[in-house]
Design a protein around this motif. Structure first.
Motif, mmCIF file in Angstrom:
data_model
loop_
_atom_site.group_PDB
_atom_site.id
_atom_site.type_symbol
_atom_site.label_atom_id
_atom_site.label_comp_id
_atom_site.label_asym_id
_atom_site.label_seq_id
_atom_site.Cartn_x
_atom_site.Cartn_y
_atom_site.Cartn_z
ATOM 1 N N GLU A 1 24.016 71.564 176.479
ATOM 2 C CA GLU A 1 22.955 72.533 176.771
ATOM 3 C C GLU A 1 22.919 72.886 178.260
ATOM 4 O O GLU A 1 22.764 74.054 178.631
ATOM 5 C CB GLU A 1 21.609 71.958 176.327
ATOM 6 C CG GLU A 1 20.451 72.895 176.514
ATOM 7 C CD GLU A 1 19.147 72.259 176.045
ATOM 8 O OE1 GLU A 1 18.126 72.483 176.721
ATOM 9 O OE2 GLU A 1 19.148 71.557 175.018
ATOM 10 N N CYS B 1 25.780 75.168 178.986
ATOM 11 C CA CYS B 1 25.502 76.492 178.406
ATOM 12 C C CYS B 1 24.523 77.282 179.268
ATOM 13 O O CYS B 1 24.556 78.515 179.275
ATOM 14 C CB CYS B 1 24.961 76.358 176.989
ATOM 15 S SG CYS B 1 26.222 75.904 175.782
ATOM 16 N N ASN B 2 23.661 76.578 180.001
ATOM 17 C CA ASN B 2 22.720 77.218 180.911
ATOM 18 C C ASN B 2 23.302 77.388 182.316
ATOM 19 O O ASN B 2 22.573 77.649 183.268
ATOM 20 C CB ASN B 2 21.409 76.434 180.972
ATOM 21 C CG ASN B 2 20.620 76.565 179.690
ATOM 22 O OD1 ASN B 2 20.556 77.638 179.098
ATOM 23 N ND2 ASN B 2 20.017 75.479 179.249
ATOM 24 N N ARG C 1 24.524 75.265 184.455
ATOM 25 C CA ARG C 1 24.091 74.277 185.441
ATOM 26 C C ARG C 1 25.122 73.148 185.458
ATOM 27 O O ARG C 1 24.816 71.983 185.189
ATOM 28 C CB ARG C 1 22.692 73.793 185.106
ATOM 29 C CG ARG C 1 21.667 74.918 185.191
ATOM 30 C CD ARG C 1 20.228 74.581 184.814
ATOM 31 N NE ARG C 1 19.897 73.235 184.481
ATOM 32 C CZ ARG C 1 19.304 72.869 183.328
ATOM 33 N NH1 ARG C 1 19.005 73.761 182.416
ATOM 34 N NH2 ARG C 1 18.999 71.610 183.107
#
Length: 146
Positions: free
Chosen positions: A99, A102-103, A105
């Motif tokens: 996640e 995917c962001n 970061r």
């Protein structure tokens, strides 16, 4: 953001490698992607599945020209790890890392992967219960990393 380098230390900034010949402080005045030499994993150090995953994520940061290919490799490796590990804490943290990436970061993902090295060592040595995380006061989350 201000970073300080010791003599001989390197920093990777937007695909460029900068080396300091003496102690120096750099102030980064705009948004850049950087990684300090102390957090750079060399190819010959990718001796475990998580270190290989870290290496792929690291390439996304330090070599923007092949970021897409590194992202594909990262996703493939992550999928293999999710299919292989049985330890619930490891699976939970790997999903969080997915996640985070995917962001976009990736730097946070690198920190989160490093935190999992001890758990991986326990699992690979057979010392970790496959369904229960080791007892800890702090979760293995980037926001818990100082």
């Amino acid at each position: 953001m201000k970073i300080t380098l010791r003599a001989g230390e390197k920093v990777y900034i937007n695909g460029a490698i900068l080396s300091a010949d003496r102690k120096v402080s750099l102030e980064l005045l705009n948004d850049v992607t950087f990684l300090l030499e102390s957090h750079v994993l060399q190819a010959n150090e990718t001796t475990t599945p998580l270190r290989q995953l870290y290496y792929a994520a690291q390439i996304m940061l330090i070599n923007p020209l092949i970021r897409h290919e590194a992202n594909i490799a990262f996703k493939r490796m992550l999928g293999n790890l999710l299919a292989t590990f049985e330890n619930q804490q490891m699976l939970k943290e790997l999903k969080l890392i997915d996640e985070i990436v995917c962001n976009d970061r990736v730097f946070e993902a690198l920190k989160a992967i490093r935190v999992l090295y001890p758990l991986e060592a326990q699992i690979l040595s057979g010392d970790a219960d496959s369904n229960h995380p080791p007892h800890s006061d702090q979760p293995n989350r980037p926001e818990a990393i100082a």
